[in-house]
Design an enzyme around this catalytic site. Structure first.
Site, PDB file in Angstrom:
ATOM      1  N   ARG A  60       6.419  13.538   4.927  1.00 26.32           N
ATOM      2  CA  ARG A  60       6.694  14.275   6.165  1.00 26.32           C
ATOM      3  C   ARG A  60       6.002  15.644   6.201  1.00 26.32           C
ATOM      4  O   ARG A  60       5.904  16.287   7.240  1.00 26.32           O
ATOM      5  CB  ARG A  60       8.213  14.466   6.339  1.00 26.32           C
ATOM      6  CG  ARG A  60       8.898  13.254   6.922  1.00 26.32           C
ATOM      7  CD  ARG A  60      10.406  13.428   6.915  1.00 26.32           C
ATOM      8  NE  ARG A  60      10.968  13.374   5.568  1.00 26.32           N
ATOM      9  CZ  ARG A  60      12.230  13.675   5.263  1.00 26.32           C
ATOM     10  NH1 ARG A  60      13.053  14.068   6.201  1.00 26.32           N
ATOM     11  NH2 ARG A  60      12.654  13.591   4.023  1.00 26.32           N
ATOM     12  N   ALA A  98     -16.556  59.259   6.792  1.00 26.59           N
ATOM     13  CA  ALA A  98     -16.485  58.077   7.667  1.00 26.59           C
ATOM     14  C   ALA A  98     -17.754  57.252   7.526  1.00 26.59           C
ATOM     15  O   ALA A  98     -18.852  57.796   7.444  1.00 26.59           O
ATOM     16  CB  ALA A  98     -16.305  58.506   9.107  1.00 26.59           C
TER      17      ALA A  98
END
Ligand code: UD1
Ligand code: CA
Length: 431
Positions: free
Chosen positions: A15, A353
């Site tokens: 199942r 950054a």
């Protein structure tokens, strides 16, 4: 405690609709079977797992993480069913607790309740409004009389709302005597372990029903069951962590692996995912960050930060859209948009950054070493292997391909050209 444990896991699990064996499907980062083993190990040092379908795959994966587990391959062809599963198993101690490999939510308390007392058989019983699918437990005067499988029930038996949860604690001598006596004269032509109850009752032995919570004893058979069990497990993990001092914002939106460890006072904001054997100590994980097999100590991450395996962050600030893999950062700031892989970065350094460690050349991975007080300007590419000593400035936009000595400035920029009035010439316009 002198109790042996047998975990039944030979069933096919069709199942589940999966090529992965059912009991290896994970809940909160750990295979269902491993949850069962962990619960068993809290009360026993004699554990046998019964396998058949995909036996070697399951055995190998258990043996990677556990030692001293016995395996038994069921002769399913000749002896199908839970009674067949128990054939030819030798256990060490005078009591044997029989568990299922697909019940990952059972707690140690329930196991202790099941193994306590001096009945010949203790069996787990759940009261259900809708008992369908389960074996019915016929109880008289607080003693179990019989278990009747649904397919063998008559009309009256079918109405019974006390059902067999499938976990038993049995006197081992009794078990050894009864198992070979079980036959397959029933609707499914299977050998039912549940028949031992009738055998014991016929000999006037004591079979005690132990009433247990449905939530803990529900077998996981489908992917829907898996998701429901996951939710229950997640709630348990988070409740325990909050009681231990972790602050969680909107805990329903947070996912935490059962192997993750927390210390000190941590804050976990909404939408955070913490996977693997992560360790957080005085950590603040801001919303929608993903932490996987990483260490975060006295640091903050995110929002939307990503720490991948072997990221080790101490006294460090990691901002949004920063990804870190297999790197140690101590006293560092990396506030925005960076990829840091296979690196070590020392105290007081600042990662601007858009900084990228180019750690992979398409064939191999290389290390980047950054010392203390290094200022790495924005949009820098650090082409590994590369080492930057202490007290260095890397100018914004640099493509760094050589090591840098202490105290230096490194700058690589094509010369800047500014052409006056070019705009107007190019577009044929005037000011
Ligand atoms: C069994 C019980 C039933 C109970 C239910 C609870 C029997 C005959 N019936 O039902 O009364 O209400 O559990 O969930 O025991 N397994 C093997 N070998 C096999 C068959 C099963 O190892 O040949 C294992 C499965 O992997 C599973 C466990 O035994 O872990 C239970 O098997 P399952 O088929 O789910 O139980 P039922 O027969 O439905
Ligand atoms: Ca079955």
């Amino acid at each position: 405690m002198s109790i042996s444990v047998v975990i039944l896991a030979a069933g096919k699990g069709s199942r589940m609709k999966s090529t992965t064996p059912k009991v290896l499907h994970e809940i909160s980062g750990k295979a269902m079977l491993f949850h069962a083993i962990d619960a068993a190990q809290k009360i026993s040092d004699d554990i046998t797992i019964v396998l058949y379908h995909q036996a070697s795959r399951i055995q190998e994966s258990v043996e990677k993480d556990y030692k001293n587990i016995n395996f038994h391959i069921q002769d399913v062809e000749q002896f199908p069913g839970t009674g067949g599963a128990m054939r030819d198993i030798t256990t060490k101690y005078e009591k044997t607790l029989i568990l299922n490999g697909d019940m990952p939510l059972i707690t140690q308390n329930s196991l202790l309740a099941l193994t306590s007392g001096d009945a010949d058989i203790n069996m787990s019983v759940i009261k259900l409004d809708n008992p369908s699918g389960y074996g019915r437990v016929i109880i008289k005067n607080e003693k179990v009389q019989e278990i009747v499988e649904e397919k063998d029930c008559n009309k009256i038996q079918k109405e019974t709302k006390t059902v067999n949860a499938g976990i038993y604690c049995v006197d081992s001598t009794l078990l050894n005597r009864y198992i070979p006596m079980i036959d397959n004269h029933n609707a499914q032509k299977e050998y039912y372990l549940t028949d031992i109850v009738k055998m014991a009752v016929d000999e006037d032995l004591m079979v005690t029903p132990i009433f247990v919570e449905e939530e803990e004893f529900k077998g996981v058979n489908s992917k829907l069951d898996l998701a429901k069990a996951e939710e229950i497990m997640q709630n348990r993990i988070k409740e325990e962590l909050m009681m231990a001092g972790v602050i969680m914002r909107l805990p329903d939106t947070i996912y935490i692996d059962c192997r993750a460890k927390f210390k000190g006072e941590c804050i976990v904001e909404n939408g955070v995912t913490i996977l693997g054997e992560s360790y957080l100590e005085n950590a603040h994980i801001k919303s929608h960050s993903v932490i996987e097999d990483a260490k975060v100590i006295n640091s903050d991450v995110g929002p939307m930060g990503r720490l991948r395996p072997l990221a080790d962050i101490r006294d460090t600030h990691i901002g949004n859209f920063v990804e870190i893999k297999k790197s140690t950062l101590t006293g560092v700031k990396a506030g925005h948009l960076a990829y840091i892989g296979d690196s070590t970065i020392g105290e007081g350094s600042n990662i601007g950054a858009g900084v990228i460690t180019c750690n992979y050349d398409g064939k191999n991975k290389y290390k980047t070493v950054i010392g203390k007080n290094v200022f790495v300007g924005s949009d820098t590419q650090l082409v590994a292997p590369v080492t930057i000593e202490d007290d260095v400035i890397i100018a914004a936009g640099t493509t760094l391909t050589k090591n840098v000595k202490q105290g230096s400035l490194a700058i690589s920029r094509p010369p800047l050209k500014i052409m006056a009035e070019f705009f107007y010439r190019f577009f044929g316009k005037s000011r």
